[in-house]
Design a protein around this motif. Structure first.
Motif, mmCIF file in Angstrom:
data_model
loop_
_atom_site.group_PDB
_atom_site.id
_atom_site.type_symbol
_atom_site.label_atom_id
_atom_site.label_comp_id
_atom_site.label_asym_id
_atom_site.label_seq_id
_atom_site.Cartn_x
_atom_site.Cartn_y
_atom_site.Cartn_z
ATOM 1 N N LYS A 13 47.419 30.984 42.495
ATOM 2 C CA LYS A 13 47.090 30.875 41.073
ATOM 3 C C LYS A 13 48.071 29.953 40.358
ATOM 4 O O LYS A 13 49.066 29.538 40.902
ATOM 5 N N CYS A 34 50.116 34.337 49.381
ATOM 6 C CA CYS A 34 49.848 35.224 48.258
ATOM 7 C C CYS A 34 50.423 36.600 48.560
ATOM 8 O O CYS A 34 50.798 36.895 49.701
ATOM 9 N N SER A 37 47.140 38.543 45.324
ATOM 10 C CA SER A 37 46.051 37.658 44.878
ATOM 11 C C SER A 37 45.254 37.122 46.059
ATOM 12 O O SER A 37 44.902 35.935 46.097
ATOM 13 N N GLU A 39 42.168 37.614 46.925
ATOM 14 C CA GLU A 39 40.828 37.143 46.566
ATOM 15 C C GLU A 39 40.883 35.719 46.035
ATOM 16 O O GLU A 39 40.098 34.851 46.439
ATOM 17 N N GLU A 40 41.814 35.473 45.122
ATOM 18 C CA GLU A 40 41.957 34.119 44.567
ATOM 19 C C GLU A 40 42.409 33.123 45.635
ATOM 20 O O GLU A 40 41.959 31.973 45.652
ATOM 21 N N GLU A 43 39.455 32.288 47.871
ATOM 22 C CA GLU A 43 38.524 31.438 47.129
ATOM 23 C C GLU A 43 39.033 30.005 47.066
ATOM 24 O O GLU A 43 38.274 29.046 47.281
#
Length: 252
Positions: A13, A34, A37, A39-40, A43
């Motif tokens: 992020k 990460c 985070s 999921e981010e 993605e």
């Protein structure tokens, strides 16, 4: 993995993600670190041409070192480590919060130093290794806010300078100091926009500019130990408080 590779801690992020995208655009294989985070991170990895995700809580120093050792075994051309992960929590210069300080020192200072040491000792590449320690312009423009954060970033900066005295030829260590770029904590959009312009150029420095600087340090000819400020001149000012509070109080 034969493609030139970079590990970006905290890469899922904010500024870390911008750095990941910039390296990917330049043809690098990007390892996105990460903690909470995932999921981010996944993605983002799916958007990049060559990327993978590693998950690790940098408070756990043993896990952090194991992460580096595993990557060193896997990556054939691991050219750069970007220490971007950071904890930015408030505490007072008159009332240090012990738990905030413990976490900040672990994530912002101790883990980056250990990651750098293990990376420089184990990573394989014929092109020279690069470590980029992300610090903060406020180390040159001190104010009493975010006490433990600032203390930890100062320790990280000194550690990077000391490493650069040893790794100063083919392998090199740099620091990269951004200014106010993205909204933090409970800032409103209006407060963030005002705080981001409290610099010499009265302009909003972009995350993409920090990413460009990180790529330059990874690929460029600078000698070890040098620092880049990407803050539109904010570090050249003398600001009595963090810009979050200056913007809230309506001061210049």
């Amino acid at each position: 993995m034969m493609r030139k590779s970079v590990l970006v801690t905290g890469g899922a992020k904010r500024v870390g993600a911008a750095i990941c995208r910039r390296f990917a655009d330049a043809g690098w294989h990007v390892v996105i670190h990460c903690n909470n985070s995932a999921e981010e991170a996944n993605e983002l990895a799916g958007e990049l041409p060559s990327a993978e995700v590693v998950q690790c809580d940098l408070v756990d120093l043993d896990a952090a070192m194991a992460m580096v050792r595993k990557l060193a075994e896997k990556l054939e051309d691991w050219r750069c480590l970007i220490n971007s992960a950071s904890i930015f929590e408030p505490d007072e210069v008159t009332d240090l919060d012990v738990e905030t300080n413990r976490r900040a020192m672990r994530v912002n200072a101790v883990a980056p130093a250990l990651l750098a040491q293990h990376y420089l000792a184990n990573a394989r590449t014929s092109a020279g290794r690069r470590v980029v320690q992300v610090t903060d312009q406020k180390l040159a423009n001190l104010n009493p806010d975010f006490f433990s954060y600032t203390m930890s970033k100062s320790a990280a900066d000194i550690a990077a300078q000391m490493l650069s005295m040893v790794y100063d030829r083919q392998d090199r260590v740099y620091t990269l100091a951004p200014g106010a770029i993205l909204p933090s904590h409970d800032q409103s959009s209006a407060e963030a926009e005002r705080s981001h312009r409290l610099n010499l150029l009265a302009r909003h420095t972009q995350a993409s500019e920090v990413a460009d600087a990180a790529l330059f340090l990874a690929e460029g000819p600078l000698a070890s130990g040098q620092a880049l400020y990407v803050d539109s001149g904010q570090h050249l000012l003398s600001q009595p408080r963090d810009v979050i509070y200056l913007a809230r109080e309506g001061e210049d």
